[in-house]
Motif scaffolding. Sequence first.
Motif, PDB file in Angstrom:
ATOM      1  N   THR A 112       0.394  -0.920  -0.123  1.00 40.10           N
ATOM      2  CA  THR A 112      -0.233   0.020  -0.029  1.00 40.10           C
ATOM      3  C   THR A 112       0.896   1.339   0.288  1.00 40.10           C
ATOM      4  O   THR A 112       2.141   1.165   0.182  1.00 40.10           O
ATOM      5  CB  THR A 112      -0.761   0.053   1.171  1.00 40.10           C
ATOM      6  OG1 THR A 112       0.132   0.108   3.201  1.00 40.10           O
ATOM      7  CG2 THR A 112      -1.586  -1.000   1.658  1.00 40.10           C
ATOM      8  N   ARG A 113       0.493   2.335  -0.545  1.00 42.62           N
ATOM      9  CA  ARG A 113       1.058   4.146  -0.124  1.00 42.62           C
ATOM     10  C   ARG A 113       0.003   4.552  -0.441  1.00 42.62           C
ATOM     11  O   ARG A 113      -1.476   4.116  -0.649  1.00 42.62           O
ATOM     12  CB  ARG A 113       2.029   4.219  -1.126  1.00 42.62           C
ATOM     13  CG  ARG A 113       1.623   3.462  -2.944  1.00 42.62           C
ATOM     14  CD  ARG A 113       2.820   3.800  -3.845  1.00 42.62           C
ATOM     15  NE  ARG A 113       3.554   5.561  -4.239  1.00 42.62           N
ATOM     16  CZ  ARG A 113       3.796   6.065  -5.050  1.00 42.62           C
ATOM     17  NH1 ARG A 113       3.529   4.813  -6.468  1.00 42.62           N
ATOM     18  NH2 ARG A 113       3.785   7.135  -5.659  1.00 42.62           N
ATOM     19  N   CYS A 120      -3.739   3.618  -1.553  1.00 44.06           N
ATOM     20  CA  CYS A 120      -3.573   2.771  -2.567  1.00 44.06           C
ATOM     21  C   CYS A 120      -3.497   1.813  -1.861  1.00 44.06           C
ATOM     22  O   CYS A 120      -2.306   1.424  -1.686  1.00 44.06           O
ATOM     23  CB  CYS A 120      -3.188   3.791  -3.443  1.00 44.06           C
ATOM     24  SG  CYS A 120      -3.648   5.524  -4.277  1.00 44.06           S
ATOM     25  N   ARG A 121      -3.630   0.304  -3.511  1.00 46.54           N
ATOM     26  CA  ARG A 121      -2.776  -0.558  -3.224  1.00 46.54           C
ATOM     27  C   ARG A 121      -2.665  -1.237  -4.894  1.00 46.54           C
ATOM     28  O   ARG A 121      -2.642  -0.157  -5.876  1.00 46.54           O
ATOM     29  CB  ARG A 121      -4.336  -2.291  -3.048  1.00 46.54           C
ATOM     30  CG  ARG A 121      -5.154  -1.602  -1.128  1.00 46.54           C
ATOM     31  CD  ARG A 121      -5.494  -2.990  -1.131  1.00 46.54           C
ATOM     32  NE  ARG A 121      -4.873  -4.057  -1.146  1.00 46.54           N
ATOM     33  CZ  ARG A 121      -4.886  -4.928  -0.942  1.00 46.54           C
ATOM     34  NH1 ARG A 121      -6.479  -5.233  -1.178  1.00 46.54           N
ATOM     35  NH2 ARG A 121      -4.785  -6.703  -0.876  1.00 46.54           N
ATOM     36  N   LYS A 122      -1.408  -2.113  -4.705  1.00 47.34           N
ATOM     37  CA  LYS A 122      -0.547  -1.802  -6.019  1.00 47.34           C
ATOM     38  C   LYS A 122      -1.396  -3.572  -6.423  1.00 47.34           C
ATOM     39  O   LYS A 122      -1.478  -4.659  -6.198  1.00 47.34           O
ATOM     40  CB  LYS A 122       0.990  -2.585  -5.650  1.00 47.34           C
ATOM     41  CG  LYS A 122       1.941  -2.497  -6.867  1.00 47.34           C
ATOM     42  CD  LYS A 122       2.835  -2.851  -6.620  1.00 47.34           C
ATOM     43  CE  LYS A 122       3.673  -3.696  -6.211  1.00 47.34           C
ATOM     44  NZ  LYS A 122       5.151  -3.729  -6.138  1.00 47.34           N
ATOM     45  N   GLU A 133       2.384  -2.343 -12.668  1.00 47.02           N
ATOM     46  CA  GLU A 133       2.483  -1.711 -11.190  1.00 47.02           C
ATOM     47  C   GLU A 133       1.664  -1.079 -11.610  1.00 47.02           C
ATOM     48  O   GLU A 133       1.458   0.747 -12.385  1.00 47.02           O
ATOM     49  CB  GLU A 133       2.991  -1.548 -10.438  1.00 47.02           C
ATOM     50  CG  GLU A 133       4.395  -2.791 -10.877  1.00 47.02           C
ATOM     51  CD  GLU A 133       6.120  -1.675  -9.234  1.00 47.02           C
ATOM     52  OE1 GLU A 133       5.496  -0.722  -8.949  1.00 47.02           O
ATOM     53  OE2 GLU A 133       6.544  -2.420  -9.020  1.00 47.02           O
ATOM     54  N   TRP A 135      -1.161   1.224  -9.628  1.00 44.21           N
ATOM     55  CA  TRP A 135      -1.469   1.656  -8.024  1.00 44.21           C
ATOM     56  C   TRP A 135      -2.919   2.170  -8.489  1.00 44.21           C
ATOM     57  O   TRP A 135      -3.676   3.540  -8.519  1.00 44.21           O
ATOM     58  CB  TRP A 135      -0.685   2.783  -7.103  1.00 44.21           C
ATOM     59  CG  TRP A 135       0.760   1.616  -7.016  1.00 44.21           C
ATOM     60  CD1 TRP A 135       1.786   1.492  -7.982  1.00 44.21           C
ATOM     61  CD2 TRP A 135       1.192   1.668  -5.684  1.00 44.21           C
ATOM     62  NE1 TRP A 135       2.592   1.483  -7.218  1.00 44.21           N
ATOM     63  CE2 TRP A 135       2.309   1.075  -5.983  1.00 44.21           C
ATOM     64  CE3 TRP A 135       0.525   0.899  -4.391  1.00 44.21           C
ATOM     65  CZ2 TRP A 135       3.247   0.303  -4.774  1.00 44.21           C
ATOM     66  CZ3 TRP A 135       0.814   0.406  -3.821  1.00 44.21           C
ATOM     67  CH2 TRP A 135       2.710   0.257  -3.829  1.00 44.21           C
ATOM     68  N   THR A 137      -7.061   3.427  -5.640  1.00 49.37           N
ATOM     69  CA  THR A 137      -7.489   3.022  -4.505  1.00 49.37           C
ATOM     70  C   THR A 137      -9.241   2.760  -5.185  1.00 49.37           C
ATOM     71  O   THR A 137     -10.255   3.213  -6.027  1.00 49.37           O
ATOM     72  CB  THR A 137      -7.821   4.847  -4.420  1.00 49.37           C
ATOM     73  OG1 THR A 137      -8.013   5.180  -2.879  1.00 49.37           O
ATOM     74  CG2 THR A 137      -8.430   6.101  -4.916  1.00 49.37           C
TER      75      THR A 137
END
Length: 565
Positions: A112-113, A120-122, A133, A135, A137
Amino acid sequence: MNIRFLTIAAFTLISFSLSAQHAYKISYERSYNDKVMPGQDPLLVYTSNDQTAITSAKVLHSTATYPYETFYIDRKNPGVYYRLSTFSKSKTLATADSAILEKNPLKVTEETRKILGYNCRKATTSINSNAIELWYTTDLGVKGAPNELGQHLGLVLEYNRNGNSKITATKIERIKAMPASVSSPKIDDLVDALTYQDEVWRSRFIQVPIFKNELINFSDQVKSDSVLRFASGTVILKKVKVPASKEGMQAFIQLVQQSNGDAYDRTGSVFMIAEDQKQSFLDGMKKGMKELPAYDAGNDKQYLGMVRTEGYSPVYELMRFFTPFGVKHFNDRVTLKNKSWQDSVIYRQDVTEFLPLMVGKEVYIGTYIGNYDKGGHKVSLELTIHPGAESNNATKKLLSVFNTTNVMEMGGQEYATLFGAEKGLEVSFTLPEDAKDVKLRYITTGHGGWGNGDEFVPKENRISLDGNVAFKFVPWRVDCGSYRLFNPVSGNFANGLSSSDLSRSNWCPGTVTNPNYIDLGDLKAGQHTIKVQIPQGKPEGTSFSFWNVSGCLIYDGKPGINGGD
């Protein structure tokens, strides 16, 4: 992928009403190696629970350049997306795809970030060996993305390819509804995805068709209104209009060849008539080769139309190619276990340096295949011009100097046995101006003599300018075995080799011979002399050796002067 996904239409027969729910506008920017790409058209995504549209700032301001592509997701029918390309004000093409999830499965990770303050998740996937990748939400309760990937996950705020190419959200705005400016009139007709993809690809460059399934054979019976035929049909020629184009373009010539009855490997050449002087090669083709200046090598033979003189220019050779042994026509004659013969040969070569002579003009372009067969060969030829070249060739000048390939072999032009004379090939020419960064575009191939001839014996080529050696090398190809599957009726030997496997003097059956670009430095205006020396082998009975060499100068000069214009 450089395609820009722009303003979107509802392509189905149903007319979509504007959503009464709250929607969002997301702005994105592209970066490479964490540096924002300059001059980009900002990517915009409009999304709600009912639909998603991907557009750009230029489209919204009606400043987008044709062609451009649009992208649409109908949230009421998950997994289906529509693509629309706009080629002009009056021409569009659309397709639908219902396999978006199956084509690019995504794996959601635990990483997450935060991006722009949202959790957000990846998710990851791999496309054509590219690590992707995403990212995304779910905080906003809507779904969307800056391209087709991740449309079902949530709102994708960053797309990352291979860790260096990114599309990242820079701003998220809540709006009352999807604006009318991102809805387009419905389109009734959809084409299949393959047709759509092909049309979009072709729209990105200029196509100049020259020949389509034309016959090159030894016969005077074939007639055509648009194609000129010479030397008993072994040479075809056509006048084509090359559209004007912008600077920074690249050009490619592409020839597709099949045997139509000739089983042998033959010399072929795609050439352009040089028209910078009073007399051209076309005069000899129409009136007879004896109309053209003859080169005297001192061996009692006349080599017609091969070298530049005051008032005459030989042809520019765009591409030297060699037909294989009977591709297509003879494919059913020999069967090999676990091997399939090729259906045709495609020869494709960069000819960008010739663009200054072509763009915005009508030029004669021809193709020669030396053969004495009534079936002969079938060829299709096309010139394509593509945007995006790094170098600018607009100021380049060209000067045709020599071409010993006897294009008019069946029309009385001698084989290039002149290198067997002490003089060899010696051509004096006049530069109309001081020239910077002069290069000789040089193509050479050795032929004849059977096993002991120059086709199979390495020979040094020595090129001199004004008495000084500028370049010397031994032209030789050792990769001919790579093209075995183009050669169904190549002769086979007791040792397990095929004739098409054998190394040769700079050519193989079924290949193009690359030009050498020989640096001649800066030259002053006035007369200069180029000399080509090759230790040509002596005749053996009825067998003889010869060398086909062509050379033109490419240099930087003053605007408005091009090879004697």
